[in-house]
Design a protein around this motif. Structure first.
Motif, short mmCIF file in Angstrom:
data_model
loop_
_atom_site.label_atom_id
_atom_site.label_comp_id
_atom_site.label_asym_id
_atom_site.label_seq_id
_atom_site.Cartn_x
_atom_site.Cartn_y
_atom_site.Cartn_z
N ALA A 267 0.83 -1.22 0.00
CA ALA A 267 0.00 0.00 0.00
C ALA A 267 0.86 1.26 0.00
N ALA A 268 2.07 1.14 0.58
CA ALA A 268 2.91 2.33 0.78
C ALA A 268 3.12 3.18 -0.48
N PRO A 269 3.52 2.57 -1.62
CA PRO A 269 3.76 3.42 -2.79
C PRO A 269 2.51 4.17 -3.25
N LYS A 270 1.35 3.52 -3.02
CA LYS A 270 0.10 4.11 -3.50
C LYS A 270 -0.39 5.24 -2.58
N TYR A 271 -0.23 5.03 -1.27
CA TYR A 271 -0.81 5.99 -0.32
C TYR A 271 0.22 6.88 0.37
N ASP A 272 1.45 6.82 -0.04
CA ASP A 272 2.48 7.65 0.60
C ASP A 272 2.32 9.10 0.12
N MET A 273 1.76 9.94 1.02
CA MET A 273 1.45 11.33 0.64
C MET A 273 2.70 12.19 0.49
N SER A 274 3.83 11.72 1.06
CA SER A 274 5.03 12.56 0.99
C SER A 274 5.56 12.68 -0.44
N LYS A 275 5.10 11.79 -1.33
CA LYS A 275 5.57 11.86 -2.72
C LYS A 275 4.52 12.47 -3.64
N ARG A 276 3.38 12.86 -3.06
CA ARG A 276 2.31 13.43 -3.88
C ARG A 276 2.36 14.96 -3.87
N TYR A 277 1.86 15.53 -4.94
CA TYR A 277 1.84 16.99 -5.02
C TYR A 277 0.42 17.56 -5.01
N PHE A 278 -0.56 16.68 -4.93
CA PHE A 278 -1.94 17.16 -4.85
C PHE A 278 -2.72 16.34 -3.84
N ASN A 279 -3.34 17.02 -2.90
CA ASN A 279 -4.15 16.37 -1.89
C ASN A 279 -5.57 16.24 -2.45
N TYR A 280 -5.88 15.03 -2.94
CA TYR A 280 -7.16 14.88 -3.64
C TYR A 280 -8.35 15.11 -2.72
N LYS A 281 -8.12 15.07 -1.39
CA LYS A 281 -9.22 15.33 -0.46
C LYS A 281 -9.63 16.80 -0.47
N ARG A 282 -8.83 17.62 -1.11
CA ARG A 282 -9.18 19.04 -1.21
C ARG A 282 -9.67 19.38 -2.62
N LEU A 283 -9.99 18.36 -3.37
CA LEU A 283 -10.50 18.56 -4.73
C LEU A 283 -11.78 19.39 -4.71
N ASN A 284 -12.62 19.15 -3.68
CA ASN A 284 -13.88 19.89 -3.57
C ASN A 284 -13.62 21.40 -3.41
N VAL A 285 -12.60 21.74 -2.63
CA VAL A 285 -12.26 23.16 -2.42
C VAL A 285 -11.79 23.77 -3.75
N LEU A 286 -10.97 22.99 -4.47
CA LEU A 286 -10.44 23.48 -5.75
C LEU A 286 -11.59 23.75 -6.73
N LEU A 287 -12.53 22.80 -6.81
CA LEU A 287 -13.66 22.96 -7.74
C LEU A 287 -14.52 24.16 -7.34
N ALA A 288 -14.79 24.30 -6.05
CA ALA A 288 -15.60 25.43 -5.58
C ALA A 288 -14.88 26.75 -5.87
N GLY A 289 -13.56 26.77 -5.67
CA GLY A 289 -12.77 27.98 -5.95
C GLY A 289 -12.81 28.34 -7.42
N ILE A 290 -12.65 27.31 -8.28
CA ILE A 290 -12.68 27.56 -9.74
C ILE A 290 -14.05 28.10 -10.16
N LEU A 291 -15.10 27.52 -9.58
CA LEU A 291 -16.47 27.96 -9.90
C LEU A 291 -16.67 29.44 -9.53
N LEU A 292 -16.22 29.78 -8.32
CA LEU A 292 -16.36 31.18 -7.86
C LEU A 292 -15.54 32.11 -8.75
N PHE A 293 -14.34 31.65 -9.10
CA PHE A 293 -13.46 32.43 -9.98
C PHE A 293 -14.14 32.69 -11.33
N LEU A 294 -14.80 31.64 -11.88
CA LEU A 294 -15.48 31.78 -13.17
C LEU A 294 -16.66 32.75 -13.06
#
Lengths: 253, 392
Positions: B127-154
């Motif tokens: 599981a480690a390679p898949k769920y190791d957040m230290s190697k990721r550059y996007f926190n997908y749990k904040r995808l909702n915030v990103l979408l809401a931000g883009i919507l407001l921006f538009l």
């Protein structure tokens, strides 16, 4: 050498050189539109973008911590430099009031004496020194507490004015306030129990009603305000990042 | 390679010593003594090597075991729950789905091992390679915030564009902002100054920026009426910005000679020290109009009540939820929450600002729809909608 250290050193050198250039060229650069408008807008946009990106980077990623360290250090540097501007303003204005013999100049003397004595002692023996601690514990802290304690009296006087039942809304506010106040003290429950019919119903106890007002009405109102304010925050941030809102940059002339 | 044990080393050395001891010469005795010392040293070294290498071999195992939760022990009996909970909590930042974790466990069990610790180790290593957040550059749990931000921006961009094209935008009357002219006019008639407090936070707070924007408008009015404007600040950067903003307003109205930079001054960074300073200014200068626009905490009521006692008309505005009741109780007009941020658009009537405000209103309408939908779905027992909006 660590990349971050190198980058920070580079930025420090860059800003020092930029500062010297600005001071040297003086008024010629003061009228430059690029330095007064475009550069601050660009810096603001870039920093805003970096901070937004950081929000979406997982906190476990080392880049997140690097950005955090970098921004924290720069905030500290800018705050330290800006403090000098404030202190220069404070001393200059009060010295000028004293030398001109302006109205209430005596207060300026008190301020200047206090400022110079505490600065001198603080610089000589540090924050943990006995004399500096004496000033902090026996002068600064009691004066601060005194100011804060005034709040209790002002709450009473403001409440007295706000709760005058002049309109329907003010009357509702008064009733809600009385119920909440009674619900917070033991005596309130005893007094409440003497009210005919209502006083005998257990689930209509004043402490329960008071809590219900806080949980339902107050929380609902606060959340509504918070939602609107948060949207306002985000929209205002977008306006600043996109350069729609520029009033904080000051004079264009 | 397995290191030689101390006993083996001793056994190898003993015959050599015996042979040497059989010699009768003093030289042989000396040799014997030297060899004995050498043997002892070799035995000791061998023992040390063995001890060190054994400890080294145990260390990683101990470190691995330390990562395994205490309740993961014994033989696997087909109960996945403990393993699922432990694995999910280990990768909590990425929050793997239960179904994915179950597959990992069954893969580990398929290797033939029945030891719970071993199963956990295998599953975690896969599981480690898949769920190791230290190697990721996007926190997908904040995808909702990103979408809401883009919507407001538009929304903001669309309405800003519409406003620039000349579309008329309506903005309701805001009592507190409409009263600014009245307040400055009153101060002019009474021959008293206007006091403006831009809150106690620095320029990094949006509320302070909103307050400074309103300061520009107030300064234009005071410049037109030639009324003194006092701006005591608690942060030096706010002081510098306020000086620039007020100077610009005086320049625009052609009254730069009336501009007094010393009236926009720094007092202190300390909260109650600042309150004492501002209260002193109020008692001495007796301003006829007070503005409190920005971030406020416990000092809000102290300032507003002192202002009331000196008889000033007071306009306040903040988004600090706990301070709004104090301002409502003690001031004549209060800008509640978002009204403070709308002030810039309301006062300037610039199409770009009005468009941004309209975009914000549309986003608010969308949020109301989402809240109603959320209430309906949660009441019906569907949590997927609410879960998606939860942030981390």
């Amino acid at each position: 050498m660590n990349k971050l250290v190198f980058f920070n050193t580079f930025l420090v050198v860059f800003f020092i050189v930029a500062f010297i250039l600005i001071v040297t060229l003086g008024k010629a650069l003061r009228s430059s539109m690029f330095l007064r408008r475009k550069l601050p807008l660009f810096v603001c946009f870039m920093m805003g973008l970096i901070m937004i990106c950081q929000f979406f980077i997982p906190s476990e990623n080392p880049l997140y911590k690097n950005i955090d360290d970098f921004s924290t250090k720069w905030i500290q540097i800018i705050t330290s430099f800006s403090l000098v501007i404030g202190l220069v303003s404070l001393v200059t204005i009060n010295l000028s009031k004293f030398s001109r013999g302006a109205e209430d100049w005596q207060y300026s003397i008190v301020l200047l004496i206090g400022f110079f004595i505490s600065s001198f002692i603080g610089l000589r023996e540090g924050l943990e020194g006995p004399n500096f601690s004496f000033i902090f514990n026996y002068m600064y802290t009691p004066m601060q507490s005194t100011m804060f304690s005034i709040l209790a009296f002002f709450v009473a006087s403001a409440a007295f004015r706000a709760f005058r039942a002049r309109t329907r809304e003010a009357t509702m506010l008064l009733i809600a306030a009385v119920v909440v106040m009674l619900g917070r003290v033991e005596l309130g429950s005893i007094l409440w129990s003497y009210i005919p019919v209502i006083g005998s119903i257990k689930w209509l106890d004043v402490s329960f009603v008071s809590q219900w007002i806080n949980d339902v009405f107050t929380t609902a109102g606060q959340r509504a305000i918070l939602l609107g304010a948060s949207l306002g925050y985000i929209a205002a941030s977008f306006k600043i990042l996109l350069g729609i809102e520029k009033s904080y940059l000051g004079s264009e002339e | 390679m397995i290191p030689p044990t101390s006993a083996a080393i001793a056994q190898q050395a003993v015959p050599t010593t015996a042979e040497v001891l059989s010699a009768s010469t003093a030289e042989a005795n000396l040799k014997n003594a030297a060899i004995t010392a050498e043997v002892s040293s070799t035995v000791q070294k061998g023992a040390e090597t063995l001890a060190t290498e054994t400890a080294g071999a145990e260390k990683p195992a101990a470190a691995e075991d330390a990562n395994i939760p205490k309740d993961i022990a014994g033989t696997y009996t087909g109960d996945d729950e403990k393993l699922i909970t432990a694995l999910i909590s280990q990768f909590s930042a990425a929050e793997p789905l239960t179904e994915e974790v179950k597959v990992l466990i069954s893969d580990a069990v398929a290797t033939g091992t029945r030891d719970m610790k071993e199963i956990y180790k295998i599953a975690a290593s896969k599981a480690a390679p898949k769920y190791d957040m230290s190697k990721r550059y996007f926190n997908y749990k904040r995808l909702n915030v990103l979408l809401a931000g883009i919507l407001l921006f538009l929304f903001i961009n669309y309405y800003t564009y519409s406003a620039r094209k000349g579309k008329d935008m309506f903005i309701r009357k805001i009592g507190g902002l409409a009263a600014i002219d009245e307040a400055v006019g009153r101060a002019t008639e009474m021959g008293k100054p206007v006091l403006f407090i831009p809150g106690i936070y620095d320029m990094d707070d949006i509320q302070t920026i909103a307050g400074v924007s309103i300061l520009g408008h107030v300064a234009k009015k005071t410049a037109e009426y030639e009324t003194p404007l006092l701006v005591p600040c608690t942060r030096s950067l706010v002081m510098s910005t306020a000086q620039e903003v007020v100077k610009e307003s005086y320049l625009k109205t052609g009254r730069i000679d009336s501009f007094r930079p010393e009236n926009i001054r720094y007092l202190t960074d300390d909260q109650f020290g600042y309150v004492a300073g501002v209260d002193g200014i109020m008692m001495r200068e007796k301003p006829a109009a007070n503005f409190y626009l920005g971030v406020f905490f416990a000092e809000s009521l102290i300032l507003a009540e002192t202002g009331h006692h000196v008889g000033a008309i007071q306009i306040a505005g903040t988004a600090m939820v706990h301070q709004i009741p104090f301002f409502v109780a003690a001031c004549d007009y209060t800008l509640i929450g978002e009204e403070l941020f709308a002030a810039s658009a309301y006062l300037s009537r610039e199409p770009m600002q009005m468009g941004a405000l309209k975009g914000q209103d549309v986003a608010k309408f969308l949020i109301i729809i989402v809240i109603v939908l959320g209430i309906i779905m949660e009441t019906a027992g569907y949590h997927i909608f609410a879960n998606w909006f939860a942030t981390n």
